[in-house]
Design an enzyme around this catalytic site. Structure first.
Site, short mmCIF file in Angstrom:
data_model
loop_
_atom_site.label_atom_id
_atom_site.label_comp_id
_atom_site.label_asym_id
_atom_site.label_seq_id
_atom_site.Cartn_x
_atom_site.Cartn_y
_atom_site.Cartn_z
N LYS A 1 0.82 -1.22 0.00
CA LYS A 1 0.00 0.00 0.00
C LYS A 1 0.85 1.27 0.00
CE LYS A 1 -3.74 -2.26 2.60
NZ LYS A 1 -3.02 -3.48 3.06
N ASN B 1 7.14 10.57 -7.37
CA ASN B 1 8.39 9.94 -7.76
C ASN B 1 8.78 8.81 -6.81
OD1 ASN B 1 10.90 9.87 -9.44
ND2 ASN B 1 11.85 10.42 -7.50
N THR C 1 -11.06 -1.91 4.65
CA THR C 1 -12.29 -2.61 5.03
C THR C 1 -12.57 -2.53 6.52
OG1 THR C 1 -11.06 -4.70 5.16
CG2 THR C 1 -12.21 -4.21 3.09
N ARG D 1 -15.23 -14.16 4.07
CA ARG D 1 -15.35 -15.17 5.11
C ARG D 1 -16.36 -16.23 4.66
NH1 ARG D 1 -11.58 -12.74 6.45
NH2 ARG D 1 -11.00 -11.89 8.50
N GLN E 1 -12.59 -7.45 10.41
CA GLN E 1 -13.17 -6.88 9.20
C GLN E 1 -14.60 -6.45 9.47
OE1 GLN E 1 -11.44 -6.51 6.44
NE2 GLN E 1 -9.67 -7.81 6.78
N ARG F 1 -7.29 -15.86 7.40
CA ARG F 1 -7.42 -16.77 8.53
C ARG F 1 -8.32 -17.98 8.31
NH1 ARG F 1 -7.31 -11.62 12.52
NH2 ARG F 1 -7.93 -10.70 10.53
#
Length: 227
Positions: A59, A65, A116, A177, A186, A207
Site C-alpha cells: 500500500k 516519484n 475494510t 469469510r 473486518q 485466517r
C-alpha cells in the site's frame, strides 16, 4: 475468479509453513507489511520458487516519484501484483503507471480505496464526512481514470463498482469469510459465493484458510463453493 491467500505471518518460517500446505496451481498468495518488513525480498523469492504468483500488499503512499520508484522496485522482484493508496492522488498513480509501462513490466498495479476496517465514524475522524461507499466510488473512478488495473474494495461495494467501471477492471476483495467463519477485524465482509456474484475478480482470504487444520482442503472447499 482467483483466490489470494493472505500469508499474514510474523516470520518467513511461519509463512512458508502455511504455503507448503497449499497448491500453487489453486491460488496466489499475498505478502503484507509485517512479513515483508521482517524478512524482506527473500521471502518473496522463495515463494516464487515454490511456484506461487505473489501479490505484494504494501500500500505505497508517498510523493509521485518516490511511490513510482517503490512500485518499480516491487516489479523488479517479479511480483504479479502490487498496490498503492488511491488517496495519494491522480498524479501519483499516473506516474506509477507511466514508469511501469516505460520499464515494460507485467506487474499489475491496483489501488486501495477505503480500508475494510473503516466505517463512517472512522472516515469522519480523518475529515471525510461521507459514507464509505461514496468514498470508495470516488477513489475507484479516480483509479480507473489514472490507468491502473483495478482496486481493492469491499465486496459490498463490488456490484456498484462493476456496474460503474465495466467488466475489464479488477476488483480485489478482502474481508471474505466462508459461511460460519469469524469476522475477526473486518467490518464489511461477505461470503466467497456472494462476492463472485457481485463482480469481484480476486478474493483475498486469510485466517479461514491459514488457521485451518488443513489449509489446502479448506481452499478446495471454497473453490467448490464457487462452482
Amino acid at each position: 475468479m482467483s483466490i489470494i491467500v493472505a500469508l499474514d505471518a510474523k516470520s518467513q518460517y511461519d509463512a512458508l509453513s502455511i504455503a507448503d500446505q497449499l497448491d500453487p496451481s489453486l491460488c496466489r498468495v499475498k505478502v503484507g507489511k509485517e512479513l515483508f518488513t521482517h524478512d524482506g525480498p527473500q521471502t518473496v523469492r522463495i515463494l516464487q520458487d515454490r511456484g506461487f504468483e505473489l501479490f505484494l500488499d504494501l500500500k505505497f503512499h508517498d510523493i509521485p516519484n518516490t511511490t513510482a520508484q517503490a512500485v518499480c522496485a516491487a516489479a523488479d522482484l517479479g511480483v504479479w501484483m502490487v498496490n498503492v493508496h488511491a488517496s495519494g492522488g491522480r498524479k501519483m498513480m499516473e506516474t506509477c503507471v507511466e514508469r511501469l509501462k516505460a520499464g515494460n513490466y507485467r506487474t499489475q498495479l491496483i489501488a486501495v480505496t477505503v480500508l475494510t476496517s473503516m466505517g463512517r465514524e472512522d472516515l469522519r475522524d480523518i475529515g471525510l464526512d461521507v459514507e464509505p461507499f461514496e468514498q470508495v466510488k470516488r477513489l475507484a473512478q479516480l483509479t480507473q481514470e489514472s490507468g491502473l488495473d483495478g482496486v481493492v474494495c469491499s465486496a459490498q461495494e463490488a456490484k456498484m463498482l462493476r456496474d460503474l467501471l465495466g467488466t475489464e477492471f479488477a476488483l480485489v476483495t478482502p474481508g471474505i469469510r466462508p459461511e460460519g467463519a469469524n469476522a475477526d477485524d473486518q467490518k464489511r465482509i461477505v461470503t466467497p459465493k456472494q462476492a463472485m456474484l457481485d463482480g469481484s475478480t480476486h478474493l483475498v482470504i486469510g485466517r479461514p484458510i491459514t488457521k485451518s487444520e488443513r489449509p489446502n482442503e479448506m481452499l478446495k472447499q471454497i473453490l467448490s463453493s464457487l462452482a
